[in-house]
Design an enzyme around this catalytic site. Structure first.
Site, short mmCIF file in Angstrom:
data_model
loop_
_atom_site.label_atom_id
_atom_site.label_comp_id
_atom_site.label_asym_id
_atom_site.label_seq_id
_atom_site.Cartn_x
_atom_site.Cartn_y
_atom_site.Cartn_z
N VAL A 290 32.33 44.60 27.14
CA VAL A 290 32.89 44.89 28.21
C VAL A 290 32.09 44.85 29.49
O VAL A 290 32.66 44.40 30.65
CB VAL A 290 33.41 46.31 28.26
CG1 VAL A 290 34.38 46.71 29.32
CG2 VAL A 290 34.52 46.40 26.85
N GLU A 295 35.84 41.11 34.41
CA GLU A 295 37.29 40.95 34.61
C GLU A 295 37.90 40.60 35.62
O GLU A 295 39.02 39.97 35.88
CB GLU A 295 37.95 42.22 34.08
CG GLU A 295 37.59 42.78 32.76
CD GLU A 295 36.44 43.40 32.49
OE1 GLU A 295 36.05 43.90 31.29
OE2 GLU A 295 35.49 43.47 33.44
N ASP A 337 41.96 6.85 58.51
CA ASP A 337 42.66 5.72 59.37
C ASP A 337 42.38 5.63 60.93
O ASP A 337 41.48 6.54 61.30
CB ASP A 337 44.05 6.28 59.21
CG ASP A 337 44.80 5.63 57.66
OD1 ASP A 337 44.28 4.44 57.61
OD2 ASP A 337 45.61 6.36 57.33
N GLU A 680 25.31 48.42 34.10
CA GLU A 680 26.22 48.65 33.24
C GLU A 680 25.49 48.13 31.51
O GLU A 680 25.79 49.23 30.93
CB GLU A 680 27.54 47.88 33.25
CG GLU A 680 28.31 48.14 34.56
CD GLU A 680 29.47 47.39 34.62
OE1 GLU A 680 29.82 46.35 33.84
OE2 GLU A 680 30.26 47.71 35.52
N THR A 710 36.87 49.99 40.95
CA THR A 710 36.15 50.04 42.38
C THR A 710 35.74 48.54 42.85
O THR A 710 35.53 48.60 44.11
CB THR A 710 35.08 50.81 41.91
OG1 THR A 710 34.15 50.22 41.17
CG2 THR A 710 35.35 52.29 41.56
#
Length: 890
Positions: A290, A295, A337, A680, A710
């Site tokens: 995770v 995510e 062009d 983490e 958050t």
């Protein structure tokens, strides 16, 4: 003709040459002045099929939706949802699944809207056509036309098939095929030698319009065998490739997936090996997975690109595919062009020359300008505006501006004969009654055509030199000559009688001036390392003059006068010349497609402009197809990636700058998202390496609160960051450069992540040691240290959030100092930071959320400790950027 069976040689694979003599063409098509019989037409319809542009089969919606749902990042999000369900948090699992479905649906809608070019081509075919069958005129569905049909064309008709004129003549608007807005005359008669098929004076083409005249024509091609069908086939054979961002995001997604799975598996085995219970090892592995799955990455990228799309729309550029915003940032070649994009598409009388070289105030100059305006067919609408050929409108307006006005109604009242413009002769003439009651022949046309009709050769030689000079200045040059008829002479009835023995009045030069903002836009392109080529149907001299006027061709300009004839080897050699910008003049649809393919094969990222149906394949093939919103056709707009609502070249440059800004901002919020992956992961590593003597510093639920709660709003706010100073003073990034580079990973996972991890672990251990904890002490429910443990994990969670604040401020710039961009210049980021702090406070202090997420209220000293984390994180990155700037200056 007789009702015989269809000739076996008359099949779609053996369509006769439409330029062969008319009797031979009739014989090969087995048709005649009475047209086909109804029964023969039905038989041919069975052989040739309906006269409509068909498209190849497209994959079904369910298949395309499935492809979106198995995108690598979508698979990661599915994995995150599954882990949320495993962790017992069904609400978050369903939320992640909803994000996947919304992203897939949004991408599907975008792609379906971008693939409508062929359906739009089909709308150019009329519903009904007037045809002669069984010797009688009748209306039939246009889809029922077959080769050999004899069709009747009148003013205002949409031409239903490719056909050879057999009687009469029309003026045809071929702009949807040629890109040139001036109507051209099409007459029954022999063809010209060695000219492109679209310039043949006796052919008309499916989907174009008859603006004047009346004619009969023999159909020689229908459906997919027409010029319109050929362009549709080119559009379908040029696949639309994934953008660089789409490719890179897939690579990054697989990289993240591999890292996440590998880390989870390694530490699962490690946990079991060091004696952790299997349950704890599984929780630990799930936490690592995770923590490694970003995510919020996919929805944040999608929303950041959508913000870029909305910003560009306000600036005059409508983007049809989200990923194209990023592709714009890597564009290094613009093929543009000329008419309407570099110029105003407003022809003006700009210069003139008389044999006497008189000034603008001279009587011969006034006579020249008035005569040129008399030799026109312009009409005045009820609202006072002039209507007709843009060149002739410019002549009439120029005469009024120079105090020799010509009123179209008065002109026509004094007109005794008119011989319309003949594309083979390249001139037109009129017979006007003068105020003295005599007749005067006025002829105007291409200098070489008019000068060949003069009685005196010396003015012709001087006029040709003057014409070359005017053309070199970018003007369209017309010669004007007259002949006064003796009193009482009847008006000539044949143009050969009228257009002889002429006396030269002089030359007029018409000019479509460059847009005033284009020169500055070209300079911005050059500063940004972009190459600008002109691909136009105009002459090389005119296009080269405009190129020089706006600064294209610095330091070197090459002009390819007949770019249709250029082969691939020569084209490759030209494109390899460094510092060279090229004018591809007299271009065809295949030329634009060939140039786009060649540039792609050289590794260039190409933006190609276009407005006609003929431009659709090249627009489809280029990385960024740019269609004109005002003057462009529906087909060009559907085949393109970007539509300019103002038809302005400068808007393309603005879009490139916006694309660079969006790309930079995507990289900024990727740095921001990735930076907190390290803090983490580190708590789980500490937990595993200590064999459980250090309790788990962070829970899976708290990781999900960070990843889906958050981080999202500050990440979106970084997508709205202003462009950094000097964004258009650096070269385009290489097409091989990934959206995530090694330096970014070192900065996010290494520097910012390591600093953040050290700070949050400091907060965790500070809370435990303050409570008297020693390694190995139990902290589970019911133990004396359990509340201190909850407070410590909360400090870890809150510390990650406050480190996010410092990371968000640091990620705002790659190189510049924060003082250079301003602390308060992104109010959305400040609002996002405010939201994440409020959200964190709710999780920490609201009892219902404390129970759900395993948090506890933080004492004041812990709050004071984590409050210093943002300046510490930002300060270390500011110091790094300061060192880099000093190195760069030295």
């Amino acid at each position: 003709m007789a009702d015989s069976a269809v000739d076996p040689d008359l099949t779609p694979a053996t369509t006769p040459d439409p330029l062969e003599p008319l009797p031979l063409l009739r014989r090969e098509l087995h048709t005649g002045p009475l047209g086909l019989s109804s029964r023969e037409a039905e038989r041919r319809l069975a052989v040739y099929g309906p006269n409509e542009v068909r498209r190849t089969s497209q994959p079904g919606i369910l298949r395309e939706l499935l492809r979106q749902l198995v995108h690598p990042l979508a698979l990661l999000l599915w994995a995150a949802a599954a882990l949320a369900f495993i962790a017992g948090i069904g609400v978050l699992g369903w939320a992640i699944a909803a994000v996947v479905l919304l992203n897939a649906g949004f991408a599907l809608v975008q792609e379906r809207q971008a693939e409508k070019a062929v359906e739009t081509l089909a709308r150019y075919l009329p519903a009904q056509a007037r045809v002669i069958r069984d010797g009688q005129p009748r209306h039939v569905p246009a889809r029922d036309l077959v080769p050999g049909d004899l069709i009747v064309l009148e003013e205002g008709d949409r031409i239903p098939a490719d056909a050879r004129l057999s009687e009469g003549g029309i003026e045809a608007d071929l702009s949807m095929l040629t890109g040139e807005s001036t109507p051209v005359e099409r007459l029954a008669g022999p063809g010209l030698q060695a000219v492109p098929v679209l310039q043949e004076p006796n052919l008309v083409f499916s989907g174009t319009t008859a603006t004047e005249g009346q004619a009969q024509a023999i159909v020689f091609a229908t459906g997919d065998h027409t010029e319109l069908g050929r362009i549709a086939a080119l559009s379908q054979r040029t696949p639309r490739e994934a953008s660089p961002l789409e490719k890179q995001v897939k690579k990054v997604a697989w990289l993240i997936a591999a890292v996440a799975v590998a880390m989870g598996a390694v530490f699962l085995v490690t946990g079991v090996a060091v004696g952790l219970p299997l349950t704890d090892s599984l929780v630990f592995a799930i936490g690592l997975l995770v923590a490694n799955v970003p995510e919020g990455l996919l929805p944040t990228i999608t929303l950041a690109l959508a913000v870029g799309v909305r910003a560009l729309a306000r600036q005059g550029a409508v983007i049809k595919r989200l990923s194209a915003v990023e592709t714009l940032g890597s564009t290094d070649v613009i093929c543009t062009d000329k008419t309407g994009t570099l110029t105003r598409n407003e022809m003006r009388l700009h210069g003139f020359w008389t044999p006497e070289d008189l000034t603008a105030a001279g009587p011969r100059s006034a006579e020249l300008i008035r005569a040129a305006a008399l030799c026109t067919t312009v009409t005045r609408e009820t609202d006072g505006r002039l209507h007709g050929d843009p060149t002739e409108v410019a002549l009439v307006e120029g005469a009024a501006e120079r105090a020799v006005p010509v009123d179209p109604a008065d002109r026509d009242a004094h007109r005794r004969a008119c011989f319309r413009f003949d594309p083979r002769l390249r001139l037109m003439s009129v017979v006007q009654a003068t105020d003295q009651g005599r007749l005067r022949v006025v002829a105007k046309g291409a200098p070489e055509a008019v000068l060949s009709l003069l009685t005196d050769g010396e003015p012709a030689r001087r006029a040709q030199t003057a014409a070359d000079g005017l053309a070199a200045d970018g003007m369209r040059v017309l010669a004007v000559a007259v002949r006064d008829l003796p009193a009482g002479t009847p008006p000539p009835t044949q143009r050969r009688q009228a257009e002889g023995g002429l006396h030269l009045l002089g030359l007029v030069g018409l000019y479509d001036p460059p847009r005033p903002e284009v020169a500055a836009a070209v300079r911005r392109c050059h500063r940004a390392g972009l190459t600008v080529h002109i691909v136009t149907g105009d002459s090389g001299a005119t296009a080269a003059s405009i190129a020089r006027a706006v600064g294209i061709g610095v330091p070197r300009l090459r002009v390819i006068a007949q770019s249709e004839a250029i082969d691939d080897h020569h084209l490759d050699d030209l494109l390899r010349e460094g510092g060279t910008e090229i004018v591809f003049a007299r271009s065809s649809p295949e030329t634009k497609l060939k140039v786009a393919d060649a540039l792609r094969s050289h590794g260039r990222t190409v933006a190609m402009t276009g407005d006609g149906v003929n431009d659709a394949p090249a627009l489809h093939r280029a990385h960024i197809g740019v269609a004109m919103g005002r003057s462009g056709t529906d087909v060009a707009r559907e085949a393109s990636t970007m539509v300019l609502t103002d038809d302005n070249f400068a808007t393309i440059v603005t879009a490139v700058e916006s694309g660079r800004r969006v790309y930079d901002n995507v990289r900024k919020f990727i740095v921001y998202i990735f930076a907190h992956l390290t803090p983490e992961v580190v708590p789980f590593v500490v937990f595993a390496l200590s064999a459980g003597t250090v309790p788990l510093p962070l829970t899976v639920l708290q990781i999900l609160a960070v990843d889906l709660g958050t981080e999202t709003l500050p990440a979106l706010a970084l997508g709205r960051e202003r462009a950094e100073p000097g964004i258009m003073s650096r070269p385009p990034r290489p097409s091989t450069q990934g959206v995530i580079s090694k330096d970014m990973l070192v900065r996010s996972w290494g520097r910012l992540g390591t600093v953040s991890a050290a700070l949050v672990m400091t907060g965790f251990f500070y809370v435990l040691w303050r409570a008297g904890w020693h390694p190995g002490d139990p902290t589970g429910p019911g133990t004396p240290l359990h509340h201190a443990y909850l407070t410590a994990t909360t400090a870890t969670f809150a510390g990650i959030v406050t480190c996010q604040v410092g990371t968000a401020i640091a990620a705002r710039t790659d190189h510049a100092a924060l003082r250079d961009i301003g602390f308060f210049t992104n109010p959305l980021l400040l609002a996002g930071i405010g939201f994440e702090l409020a959200f964190t406070a709710a999780l920490v202090y609201a009892p219902p959320l404390q129970h759900l997420f395993g948090t506890a209220a933080l004492p004041l000293d812990v709050v004071a400790l984590i409050a210093v984390f943002p300046p510490l994180v930002w300060g270390t990155d500011e110091l790094r950027r300061s060192v880099l700037r000093r190195r760069h200056r030295s």
